[in-house]
Design a protein around this motif. Structure first.
Motif, short mmCIF file in Angstrom:
data_model
loop_
_atom_site.label_atom_id
_atom_site.label_comp_id
_atom_site.label_asym_id
_atom_site.label_seq_id
_atom_site.Cartn_x
_atom_site.Cartn_y
_atom_site.Cartn_z
N UNK A 1 3.00 5.28 -6.27
CA UNK A 1 3.12 4.95 -7.33
C UNK A 1 1.20 5.82 -8.02
N UNK A 2 0.83 6.21 -7.34
CA UNK A 2 -0.82 6.86 -8.07
C UNK A 2 -1.68 6.76 -7.10
N UNK B 1 8.50 8.13 -5.88
CA UNK B 1 7.27 7.10 -5.79
C UNK B 1 7.42 6.18 -6.64
N UNK B 2 6.51 4.93 -5.68
CA UNK B 2 5.61 3.77 -6.65
C UNK B 2 6.74 2.78 -6.38
N UNK B 3 8.29 2.92 -6.10
CA UNK B 3 8.93 1.60 -5.77
C UNK B 3 10.63 1.95 -5.67
N UNK C 1 3.61 1.34 -1.72
CA UNK C 1 4.12 1.56 -3.18
C UNK C 1 2.81 1.91 -4.19
N UNK C 2 1.66 1.46 -3.67
CA UNK C 2 0.60 1.65 -4.62
C UNK C 2 0.40 3.67 -4.32
N UNK D 1 1.00 -1.15 0.19
CA UNK D 1 -0.21 -0.17 -0.14
C UNK D 1 0.47 1.47 0.26
#
Lengths: 328, 502
Positions: free
Chosen positions: A212-213, A278-280, A208-209, A206
């Motif tokens: 990520x977006x 973000x995201x990774x 990462x999500x 969550x």
């Protein structure tokens, strides 16, 4: 499956062979490992007469990078969530001071609790301001950087706070667990827990999500405000543990401990391949990022460069590595 | 009709924002296994109604019945639990995660010790895709996939959560024709499995191809619900727009094209990258040239090369007979070329900035006085553009993101026309725009050409291409395969066949 062919064949989803895997391999993500090996070999050859490869020196590198590694593990969560925490260095300093003072006043356990309380309070304030009031984390934690270090200096009147409790010092940094230096064990524990939580738990996914977006995460039913609060809380808590590791290793609490560590930690995280957008996030990458910074510091000292020259070379290497790791 | 057949029934829904009523006593129902089209102009209340069903907003009055039982939907989670799934218009996946990770986001299968079992999610994602009869690799990173696969992933995500009703908002907006066809076949299969679909689209042919019934909203009120066999396209358009449109989407011959003298633009043997190969054509003053072709045929890439975004590998571009070098957008703008890009939100507008700032961005040179910008002049200029193009805007200082899609597009067009270009390239100028605004935009295009400008229109919507183009170039694999005067194109089908290369 006859309908599959009606879809655009140029997009993937075709069976993967070795060639396509190799081509799709995002080598930029692994540039840290290549960089680590190259720098290591470079120093190993250049500095073999200065004892670079001696077991003692190698252990020293681990020991010197331990606090940065620990802070950077927490920072990986923050950056993977598309936020930033600039207050970690001062939190470490404040935590070292509070631990030392509580330790001399009330003993071991209250000392440790006082250190953790610093992370809890500062992390919660950071998290609440960012997630509830929507203030950018850059500004919140920049302000907190000043507040935490100011408080630490104020309550100690700028004086170092000696720690005479041997149990604490042994546990937090000065001692060894068997043949392994305690600091190495501490960083191993943080890296291991950090990696498993980020990669294999719902919370990590969550984070990462959200990074990520955020909209997608929100519409999937993830409480992104809570996630942002939690990563900043984690970062603060982890930084306060790092502060206790400073206190144990240097057997004192001092407001300067950890000063500037936020920048080293951010550099380690970015070098390790975590996206600044973000995201990774990669905890193992972060570990190697921190080790690379430690390696460079150590090598430059052995090479006889003075501290001003070290800063220049270190800065140049970090820019080079990040330039190589950037997105196409 | 037996109400027990209704998977979803929304009764007498009303909703206001800040005292402004957006929905007034609207009822809407969906039967099991039906495709129910939802239509209406921008601002008719479609999205508000759907957001109420998804739990994003709560209705002020009215009730929602799921499977015949009154159900409170107060959050996205409630809607999900009730079996409502959404396939978003603006895709809502996390690009940095894989397909399987996205499908099971926040509902990951857990293995030993409460840790995520990614293998199980890959396996279950495969099962969902094979039920959908499509081929998607669950391990692929979403960022690497094309839009068609994003959509399939979103559908799979909804199905994996046992959605009984899927809301699809303009699902074909960013798909090529063959991808749309694959989606329609998928919708047919989902229907057979008893899944209901609420289908929001401006495209009449899709509505007739897919839907069983249609509901039209106008100005926040329910206008009609009827089986599609009972309504004609003219009735639907009339219902949406509220007035009879005649001939807006049909071609009107204009005799403004200057066939004498040097062409405005001449392209000779242009090559650029993989998708533009040996392209030659001329554009005359006053001419509207349509570019037709499937997704990936090189239409957008040709426009990018002409505007100096993509590098030209070989070939010549002549403006009014003079050879020019279009190496950068700046050079292209100076030479009198303007491009109105496909994705207005990403490429055409600074969404957070005001309407006025967006309009003036390419015009800063005109309102400069010494080193400073002349505020009064800028205000005057933007006001005149807003008036000329009838942009519906509360105030020029309001952020452009608050405008409807159609009005945003008008801002993009107005912004470039302010630079008074000789050649205007429009890439999908009416994508996601309601039919009323669409005909206004097409009128703008005709007017420009009549004023002696050269216009190139790229569009996947053939009726639209046929409505404005004086000539249509058909692209395939990066090359022009046909150059057809409008008078030789009998109907849409003829153009379809030309594009398919038959």
């Amino acid at each position: 499956m006859s309908n599959a062919k009606t879809l655009a064949p140029r997009d993937t989803a075709a069976p993967r062979n070795f060639g396509t895997i190799l081509k799709e391999l995002d080598w930029r993500r692994y540039v840290i490992y290549i960089g680590f090996v190259v720098v290591f070999l470079f120093f190993a050859v250049l500095l073999r007469d200065q004892g670079f490869l001696s077991p003692n020196n190698l252990l020293n590198i681990f020991r010197q990078t331990a606090t940065i590694t620990v802070i950077a593990v927490g920072m990986t969560y923050v950056i993977a969530c598309a936020e930033i925490d600039l207050s970690v260095g001062s939190v470490a300093g404040l935590s070292s001071v509070c631990t030392a003072m509580a330790l001399s006043q009330w003993g071991l356990v209250p000392g440790i609790l006082a250190g953790l309380a610093v992370g809890l309070v500062v992390g919660s304030i950071n998290g609440a301001l960012v997630s509830l009031l929507g203030i950018p984390s850059f500004l919140v934690t920049l302000g907190m950087l000043g507040i935490a270090v100011g408080v630490a200096q104020w309550i100690t009147a700028s004086a170092p706070q000696p720690i005479l409790n041997d149990t604490f010092n042994t546990l937090f940094g000065s001692g060894n667990f068997g043949p392994v230096p305690g600091l190495v064990v501490w960083s191993a524990i943080f890296v291991a827990i950090g990696a498993v939580v980020l990669n294999r738990t719902r919370f990590g996914r969550q984070v990462l999500a959200t990074g990520g977006n955020r909209n997608a995460a929100e519409f999937t039913g993830i409480n992104t405000k809570r996630i942002k609060f939690q990563v900043l809380l984690i970062s603060g808590m982890v930084a306060s543990v790092a502060g206790m590791l400073y206190a144990g290793r240097l057997q004192s609490g001092r407001f300067q401990w950890g000063s500037g560590d936020e920048l080293s930690a951010i550099a380690a995280v970015i070098l390790g391949g975590t996206s600044l957008f973000g995201g990774f996030g990669s905890i193992i990458g972060t570990l190697f990022g921190a080790l690379l910074i430690g390696l460079i510091n150590n090598g430059l000292i052995l090479a006889g460069l003075d501290s001003s020259q070290q800063q220049v070379v270190r800065g140049a290497i970090i820019i080079l590595a990040v330039a190589l790791a950037r997105k196409k | 009709m037996n109400t027990a057949d209704n998977v979803v029934e929304m009764r007498s829904i009303s909703k206001s924002f800040n005292g402004v009523p957006v929905l007034k006593d609207v009822s809407f129902d969906v039967r099991k296994g039906e495709v129910h089209a939802l239509a209406g102009g921008n601002g008719a209340g479609k999205s508000t109604l759907m957001k109420i069903l998804q739990g994003v907003y709560q209705a002020d009055a009215g009730e929602i019945l799921i499977g015949g039982k009154p159900t409170a939907i107060n959050s996205i989670q409630d809607a999900k639990a009730a079996g409502i799934g959404m396939v978003f218009q603006e895709f809502s996946l996390v690009p940095s995660l894989t397909v399987a990770q996205n499908i099971f986001l926040a509902a990951e299968p857990l293995g030993t010790g409460g840790l995520i079992d990614d293998r199980a999610s890959v396996r279950r994602a495969r099962e969902v895709f094979s039920e959908m009869e499509v081929d998607v690799d669950p391990r692929a990173g979403v960022a690497r996939l094309g839009t068609a696969y994003w959509q399939l992933t979103e559908i799979a995500k909804a199905l994996a959560q046992n959605a009984q009703v899927l809301i699809m908002d303009e699902p074909t907006a960013s798909l090529a024709r063959h991808e749309s066809e694959a989606l329609f076949e998928l919708i047919d299969r989902l229907k057979q499995r008893g899944i209901s679909i609420i289908y929001i689209s401006h495209r009449m042919d899709e509505v007739y191809r897919l839907a069983d019934r249609i509901t039209i909203l106008r100005d926040g009120r329910h206008l009609l619900t009827a089986p599609l066999t009972d309504v004609t396209p003219e009735q639907i358009v009339e219902g949406i727009v509220g007035k009879k449109i005649e001939g807006q989407l049909s071609y009107r011959a204009r005799d403004h094209v200057a066939h004498e003298g040097a062409p405005l633009l001449e392209v000779r043997g242009l090559n650029s990258g993989q998708r533009v190969r040996d392209v030659s054509f001329v554009l005359r003053p006053g001419e509207i040239l349509g570019l037709a072709g499937l997704m990936g045929s090189g239409r957008t890439e040709l426009a990018r090369a002409l505007f100096g975004i993509d590098k030209v590998d070989s070939g010549e571009v002549l403006l009014r007979g003079q050879k020019v070098n279009l190496g950068s957008p700046q050079q292209a703008i100076n030479a009198g070329v303007a491009l109105i890009p496909e994705d207005r939100r990403a490429q055409g507008l600074v969404l957070e900035h005001s309407v006025q700032d967006n309009l003036l961005l390419p015009l800063l040179g005109q309102i400069q006085r010494g080193p400073l910008l002349d505020g009064a002049k800028g205000k005057e200029l933007s006001a005149s553009l807003i008036k000329r193009f009838a942009v519906k805007v509360a105030h020029p200082h309001r952020p452009v993101r608050l405008l409807s899609g159609g009005n945003q597009q008008k801002v993009v067009i107005a912004k470039w026309l302010g630079t008074d270009p000789d050649i205007l390239i429009l890439d999908e100028p009416t994508a996601g725009v309601d039919i009323g605004t669409k005909s206004e935009i097409l009128d703008m295009i005709r007017e420009l050409a009549s004023a002696g400008k050269g216009v190139i229109v790229i569009s996947s919507e053939y009726p639209e291409l046929l409505a404005v183009s004086d000539r249509v170039l058909v692209l395939k694999g990066g090359s022009i395969i046909r150059d057809i005067p409008r008078s030789e194109i009998a109907d849409e089908e003829y153009l379809q066949l030309a594009v398919q290369g038959v």
